[in-house]
Design a protein around this motif. Structure first.
Motif, mmCIF file in Angstrom:
data_model
loop_
_atom_site.group_PDB
_atom_site.id
_atom_site.type_symbol
_atom_site.label_atom_id
_atom_site.label_comp_id
_atom_site.label_asym_id
_atom_site.label_seq_id
_atom_site.Cartn_x
_atom_site.Cartn_y
_atom_site.Cartn_z
ATOM 1 N N ALA A 240 0.843 -1.209 0.000
ATOM 2 C CA ALA A 240 0.000 0.000 0.000
ATOM 3 C C ALA A 240 0.872 1.249 0.000
ATOM 4 C CB ALA A 240 -0.922 -0.006 1.220
ATOM 5 N N LEU A 241 1.979 1.194 0.719
ATOM 6 C CA LEU A 241 2.905 2.325 0.773
ATOM 7 C C LEU A 241 3.463 2.630 -0.612
ATOM 8 C CD1 LEU A 241 4.481 4.305 2.668
ATOM 9 C CD2 LEU A 241 6.267 2.556 2.766
ATOM 10 N N ASN A 242 3.831 1.582 -1.338
ATOM 11 C CA ASN A 242 4.379 1.764 -2.691
ATOM 12 C C ASN A 242 3.343 2.383 -3.633
ATOM 13 O OD1 ASN A 242 6.916 0.761 -2.088
ATOM 14 N ND2 ASN A 242 6.414 -1.336 -2.665
ATOM 15 N N GLU A 243 2.095 1.975 -3.472
ATOM 16 C CA GLU A 243 1.030 2.556 -4.304
ATOM 17 C C GLU A 243 0.896 4.056 -4.043
ATOM 18 O OE1 GLU A 243 -2.648 0.513 -3.860
ATOM 19 O OE2 GLU A 243 -1.874 -1.421 -4.551
ATOM 20 N N LYS A 244 0.928 4.441 -2.776
ATOM 21 C CA LYS A 244 0.829 5.859 -2.435
ATOM 22 C C LYS A 244 2.038 6.636 -2.954
ATOM 23 C CE LYS A 244 -1.899 5.033 1.749
ATOM 24 N NZ LYS A 244 -1.914 5.061 3.229
ATOM 25 N N ALA A 245 3.215 6.016 -2.864
ATOM 26 C CA ALA A 245 4.435 6.665 -3.345
ATOM 27 C C ALA A 245 4.370 6.884 -4.857
ATOM 28 C CB ALA A 245 5.652 5.825 -2.984
#
Length: 311
Positions: A240-245
């Motif tokens: 999820a963090l990578n998607e936001k990044a």
């Protein structure tokens, strides 16, 4: 009579000396029979029997050459491969030891959890193959090097499978840390750039045109806060963090480039208007044109203003 000697392990699990003795005895019996027949002036089948003996000897020679080659390969490769297997197993045990800590810090995807189970199976298969080879090496019955080398090749294949799987999983674990570090760095980098863009918009001082940018800028600050919050919640959901990044990169980079380009155009257009103002007070048509251009300027028509002001 036939004499043959070789110190290598025999074929089909038998001692080579017994194999040779049986054949040599058979060949000598055949040769004695031929000698008696020749003495009796009977040579029927003698040439054929001799040719058969020669073919069998040549076949045995070829088999022994293959055995010698397998022996050399086995002795040159076995120690190194055994060491690689040990290093791989040690590395695997280390990974298993720190996995509980990994699970506390990061959310590990289900597909990756399944991969570690598959990896355990690969390691078990590797050790099963090694135990099988050890059994052949230490067997009371001497084994041909062709068999030992074949078992070694099987061990090599299992090693490559397990080693590739372990390296892939270790690379995944490293990617979790790197993703978090990159996200942490992005917070500072993009916050700094966003504040610069905020200042650029304020410097342009054209609220009629730039008010629409405020919402986009606020959404970028909000996304930065989300990323910062995601890093503080354990275990970290790295996917999820990578998607936001990625969302931040796509939206912020385009927006920053847009504002920076418009700021450059705004400056050029403003300079053109200032330069044209020299004729404003004594030329009524210039005054009217500049009044219209100033209106266009406030609406963000910078290219149009620049071109017409320099016409």
């Amino acid at each position: 009579s036939v004499h043959y000697s070789c110190g290598y392990i025999g074929f089909n699990g038998e001692d080579n000396s017994l194999y040779e003795e049986e054949n040599i005895s058979k060949w000598n019996e055949q040769l004695e029979t031929i000698k008696k027949n020749v003495s009796s002036l009977s040579i029927k089948g003698a040439v054929e029997t001799c040719n058969n003996i020669i073919q069998e000897i040549e076949k045995l020679d070829a088999l022994l050459e293959e055995e010698i080659a397998d022996k050399k390969l086995f002795e040159s490769e076995s120690d190194e491969l055994y060491q690689k297997v040990k290093v791989l197993d040690d590395s695997f045990l280390k990974v298993c030891a720190y996995l509980p800590d990994v699970y506390k810090v990061y959310v590990v995807e289900q597909s990756q959890k399944e991969r570690i189970e598959i990896l355990k199976g690969d390691i078990n298969q590797l050790w099963a193959t090694k135990r099988s080879l050890d059994g052949f090496i230490h067997s009371e019955t001497k084994q041909p090097y062709s068999v030992l080398h074949s078992k070694l090749e099987a061990l090599k294949v299992d090693y490559e499978v397990a080693n590739t799987a372990l390296n892939d999983f270790k690379a995944y674990l490293v990617s979790l840390r790197i993703s978090c570090e990159e996200a942490y760095s992005m917070i500072f980098l993009y916050f700094y750039r966003a504040k610069q863009i905020e200042n650029t918009i304020r410097t342009m001082d054209i609220p009629e045109h730039t008010d629409s940018y405020k919402e986009r800028l606020e959404s970028i600050f909000a996304l930065l806060n989300e990323i910062d919050g995601s890093l503080k919640i354990k275990p970290i959901d790295v996917a999820a963090l990578n998607e936001k990044a990625e969302t931040l990169k796509e939206t912020a980079n385009d927006f920053f480039e847009l504002v920076e380009e418009e700021a450059r155009q705004c400056q050029l257009a403003e300079s053109a208007i200032v330069y044209a103002n020299r004729d404003r007070n004594h030329q009524s048509d210039v005054h009217q044109q500049l009044t219209a251009l100033e209106s266009d300027f406030r609406c963000g028509e910078f290219d149009k203003v620049y071109v017409e002001a320099n016409a």
